[in-house]
Scaffold this motif. Structure first.
Motif, short mmCIF file in Angstrom:
data_model
loop_
_atom_site.label_atom_id
_atom_site.label_comp_id
_atom_site.label_asym_id
_atom_site.label_seq_id
_atom_site.Cartn_x
_atom_site.Cartn_y
_atom_site.Cartn_z
N VAL A 152 0.84 -1.20 0.00
CA VAL A 152 0.00 0.00 0.00
C VAL A 152 0.87 1.24 0.00
CG1 VAL A 152 -1.72 1.30 1.31
CG2 VAL A 152 -1.87 -1.19 1.19
N SER A 153 0.50 2.23 -0.80
CA SER A 153 1.20 3.52 -0.80
C SER A 153 0.27 4.59 -0.26
CB SER A 153 1.67 3.89 -2.21
OG SER A 153 0.55 4.08 -3.07
N SER A 154 0.86 5.68 0.24
CA SER A 154 0.05 6.77 0.77
C SER A 154 0.70 8.10 0.42
CB SER A 154 -0.08 6.65 2.30
OG SER A 154 1.19 6.79 2.91
N SER A 155 -0.11 9.15 0.43
CA SER A 155 0.40 10.50 0.23
C SER A 155 -0.29 11.41 1.23
CB SER A 155 0.15 11.00 -1.20
OG SER A 155 -1.24 11.09 -1.47
N LEU A 156 0.32 12.56 1.50
CA LEU A 156 -0.19 13.48 2.50
C LEU A 156 -0.37 14.86 1.87
CD1 LEU A 156 -0.80 14.19 5.53
CD2 LEU A 156 1.64 14.77 5.71
N GLN A 157 -1.53 15.45 2.11
CA GLN A 157 -1.79 16.82 1.68
C GLN A 157 -2.10 17.67 2.90
OE1 GLN A 157 -4.82 15.68 -1.47
NE2 GLN A 157 -3.82 17.35 -2.52
N LEU A 158 -1.52 18.86 2.93
CA LEU A 158 -1.72 19.78 4.05
C LEU A 158 -2.36 21.05 3.50
CD1 LEU A 158 -1.18 20.44 7.05
CD2 LEU A 158 1.02 21.39 6.32
N PHE A 159 -3.48 21.43 4.12
CA PHE A 159 -4.21 22.62 3.68
C PHE A 159 -4.35 23.59 4.84
CE2 PHE A 159 -5.64 19.31 0.81
CZ PHE A 159 -5.61 19.94 -0.42
N TRP A 160 -4.31 24.85 4.50
CA TRP A 160 -4.57 25.91 5.46
C TRP A 160 -5.95 26.47 5.14
CZ3 TRP A 160 -4.68 31.36 4.14
CH2 TRP A 160 -4.86 32.20 5.25
N SER A 161 -6.81 26.57 6.15
CA SER A 161 -8.18 27.00 5.93
C SER A 161 -8.53 28.18 6.82
CB SER A 161 -9.16 25.86 6.23
OG SER A 161 -8.92 24.75 5.41
N ASN A 162 -9.30 29.12 6.26
CA ASN A 162 -9.92 30.19 7.06
C ASN A 162 -11.21 30.59 6.36
OD1 ASN A 162 -9.18 31.75 4.87
ND2 ASN A 162 -7.61 32.94 5.95
N ASP A 163 -11.82 31.67 6.81
CA ASP A 163 -13.10 32.07 6.24
C ASP A 163 -13.00 32.41 4.76
OD1 ASP A 163 -14.27 31.74 8.69
OD2 ASP A 163 -14.10 33.85 9.28
N ALA A 164 -11.80 32.72 4.29
CA ALA A 164 -11.63 33.08 2.88
C ALA A 164 -11.52 31.86 1.98
CB ALA A 164 -10.40 33.97 2.72
N GLY A 165 -11.38 30.68 2.57
CA GLY A 165 -11.29 29.48 1.75
C GLY A 165 -10.15 28.58 2.18
N ASP A 166 -9.77 27.69 1.27
CA ASP A 166 -8.73 26.70 1.55
C ASP A 166 -7.55 26.92 0.61
OD1 ASP A 166 -10.25 24.76 3.42
OD2 ASP A 166 -11.59 24.99 1.72
N ARG A 167 -6.35 26.73 1.13
CA ARG A 167 -5.16 26.85 0.30
C ARG A 167 -4.23 25.69 0.59
NH1 ARG A 167 -1.76 32.07 1.23
NH2 ARG A 167 -0.73 30.79 2.83
N GLU A 168 -3.75 25.05 -0.46
CA GLU A 168 -2.86 23.91 -0.28
C GLU A 168 -1.47 24.41 0.09
OE1 GLU A 168 -1.14 20.05 -2.73
OE2 GLU A 168 -2.77 21.25 -3.57
N LEU A 169 -0.91 23.80 1.12
CA LEU A 169 0.43 24.15 1.56
C LEU A 169 1.48 23.14 1.12
CD1 LEU A 169 -0.22 25.34 5.23
CD2 LEU A 169 0.03 26.74 3.18
N MET A 170 1.09 21.86 1.07
CA MET A 170 2.08 20.83 0.79
C MET A 170 1.39 19.57 0.33
SD MET A 170 4.51 18.82 3.48
CE MET A 170 3.15 17.72 3.82
N THR A 171 2.03 18.88 -0.62
CA THR A 171 1.60 17.55 -1.03
C THR A 171 2.82 16.65 -1.09
OG1 THR A 171 -0.29 18.35 -2.30
CG2 THR A 171 0.52 16.16 -2.82
N SER A 172 2.78 15.54 -0.39
CA SER A 172 3.89 14.60 -0.44
C SER A 172 3.66 13.61 -1.57
CB SER A 172 4.02 13.85 0.88
OG SER A 172 2.94 12.95 1.05
#
Length: 548
Positions: A526-546
């Motif tokens: 099995v393989s996996s990946s990680l995504q990190l998002f920063w969220s606030n009232d203005a929406g979501d923004r991706e910070l990192m994807t492994s």
């Protein structure tokens, strides 16, 4: 891999993509709205016949069957899902989806929403535990009013689901599953652990609304397969781009699962031609679905709208228009309109000869000579030209005072204008000055693709030999997989701070290993990946994807 079967049930036709030892057959059968299990089995039988095999032997040798369908989507559109009772935090009743949308009934009526006194703070601390007697009184009231499922969606349960779980435990103790009068209870925190109270309520209600129909269909389909000799697991297409067992599938995961398969297929086709950015268009009998691939990544939405309801459950972002081969043409106040209503599979376009009398896009294409009446569906269905002409004369040509042929052309041009403008909007969003191609598919996609591209200013269109069943083809590229979410409060200033999230990541990985072992996979495969998002009232923004 030996023999695989991928099936996608649409509003008009059910498509099959069957692969065996390097050989491929594509099949297409009419969808049976009264019982989708019937067209599911019809498609498998057609696949077996295409290989000249007995269906029992064929299924016995099949390694994988993947299935995507539109029952959830259609249930929401038609508002014929289960009657739902909703328990929310007192004071949050107004967040419930109790308002009619676009002349359609509300998902939940006002009398089926009850607030209970409880509180979880913004820091995740439980401050007020709900009262057992109040919970049982609310549940009994909703059941007495006809609830066939209960949704519990409490404030800040994304931070701490303890109160939601307590409510469920109390209800299940009163209505055990082995009792005939038991009711299913769904928690918003199980559906989504992301922020947004109203969005989580919507996602949980939508899931419960379509659950019972999907459960009946999928378990019945699995039983039909077992009776016919299939030894494997029925895998269900998810709108996140993966497949999973029925037992690991939530109803909401199946929404738009067919178009998701089509988008994955378009991505693979684009890769063959060296394109990492493209637009995908899927024109079937009922809808026109538009997606895109941008720099190698399929379109994705963290906060999608599901038939107009804002949700916070991430899934592939695919826009849909009520435009397809079955779209009904009519003259309203002297103006020609095409769609969004569709003739569907039954009664279907007038030329199908199944009782339909309304003029449709398919009837127009037949009158214009674009469709061959003797070779529709590879000769599997004969089309009635006289009935097509009669419908267009009655509904369009007569009211507009023009010939049947001119009316047919007007129908075609009207629907293409709407689709072309929708494609242009996506092209403008991608902002590629060097141009980008459209991968066009769907049963009606090829015969409209060039005109749609011209309207959108697109210079290249890619159509494959199996474009009519491209969503089923795309399904064949989807692996077993699951997505997990955790929410963390705090500041990420630099890469070193990401280490503070390690316990959350470890917990998700352990959950994934457990689920994939349940799917029959060794953790080492099995393989996996990680995504990190920063969220606030203005929406979501991706910070990192492994990388996987």
């Amino acid at each position: 891999m030996g023999l695989t079967i991928d099936i996608d049930t649409g509003g008009t036709f059910t498509d099959g993509f069957v692969a065996s030892s390097g050989e491929v057959r594509t099949v297409k059968v009419p969808t049976t709205p009264h019982d989708l299990t019937r067209c599911f089995i019809d498609c498998i039988e057609a696949g077996a016949a295409a290989f000249g095999r007995d269906v029992s032997d064929f299924l016995y040798e099949t390694d994988i069957i993947r299935f995507s369908n539109t029952i959830g989507t259609n249930t929401i559109i038609q508002r014929n899902g289960a009657k739902i009772g909703l328990l929310v935090t007192a004071g949050q009743e107004a967040l419930a989806p109790t308002q009619p949308e676009h002349d359609k009934a509300a998902l939940v009526t006002d009398d089926m929403v009850i607030g209970i006194v409880e509180e979880t703070g913004a820091d995740g601390t439980v401050r007020v535990v709900p009262d057992r007697a109040a919970i049982l009184d609310a549940a009994q009231t909703l059941v007495d009013r006809g609830a066939r499922g209960l949704v519990v969606a409490l404030g800040n349960s994304d931070l701490n689901p303890a109160n939601e779980r307590l409510v469920r435990d109390i209800i299940k103790a009163e209505y055990p599953r082995d009792y005939l009068g038991s009711v299913s209870t769904f928690l918003a925190s199980d559906i989504s652990a992301r922020s947004g109270a109203g969005e989580r309520i919507n996602a949980a209600v939508l899931n419960a609304y379509i659950h019972s129909k999907l459960a009946r269909l999928l378990y019945k389909a699995g039983e039909e397969l077992r009776q016919r000799g299939y030894r494997g697991t029925l895998l269900i297409g998810h709108n996140n781009g993966a497949v999973a067992r029925v037992a690991k599938t939530r109803a909401i995961n199946t929404y738009n699962s067919g178009p998701t398969g089509g988008l994955f297929g378009a991505q693979a086709v684009g890769r063959l031609y060296g394109y990492d950015t493209l637009i995908s268009t899927d024109m079937g009998g009922t809808s026109f679905d538009i997606g895109y691939v941008d720099n190698g990544r399929p379109s994705y939405a963290l906060r999608p709208e599901i038939e107009g309801f804002a949700c916070n459950l991430p899934m592939m972002a695919i826009d849909a228009l009520g435009a397809g081969g079955g779209s009904i043409a009519a003259v309203v106040e002297g103006e020609l309109r095409v769609g969004p209503q569709s003739a569907g599979a039954l009664p279907g376009p007038a030329c199908f000869g199944l009782g339909g009398t309304k003029a449709t896009v398919t009837d127009a294409n037949l009158v214009l000579g674009i469709l061959d009446p003797d070779h529709f569906l590879g000769g599997g269905m004969k089309l009635d030209l006289a009935k097509a002409k009669a419908a267009i004369e009655s509904d369009v040509a007569g009211p507009l005072g023009i010939s049947v042929e001119d009316a047919a052309l007007a129908i075609r041009r009207t629907v293409e204008k709407a689709m072309g403008e929708a494609v242009l909007a996506v092209a403008d969003r991608l902002k590629r000055p060097d141009g980008l191609p459209v991968v066009a598919y769907g049963g009606a996609g090829a015969i409209h693709a060039a005109d749609i591209a011209t309207i959108a200013g697109i210079e290249k269109v890619i159509i494959t030999p199996f474009s009519a069943v491209s969503s089923a083809f795309g399904s064949s590229l989807m692996d077993v997989g699951h997505i997990y979410y955790r929410r963390a409060e705090g500041k990420i200033v630099d890469a070193g701070d990401i280490g503070t999230l390690a316990p959350l990541v470890d917990a998700m990985e352990q959950e994934g290993v457990r689920d994939m072992r349940g799917e029959g996979f060794d953790p080492g495969s099995v393989s996996s990946s990680l995504q990190l998002f920063w969220s606030n009232d203005a929406g979501d923004r991706e910070l990192m994807t492994s990388a996987p």
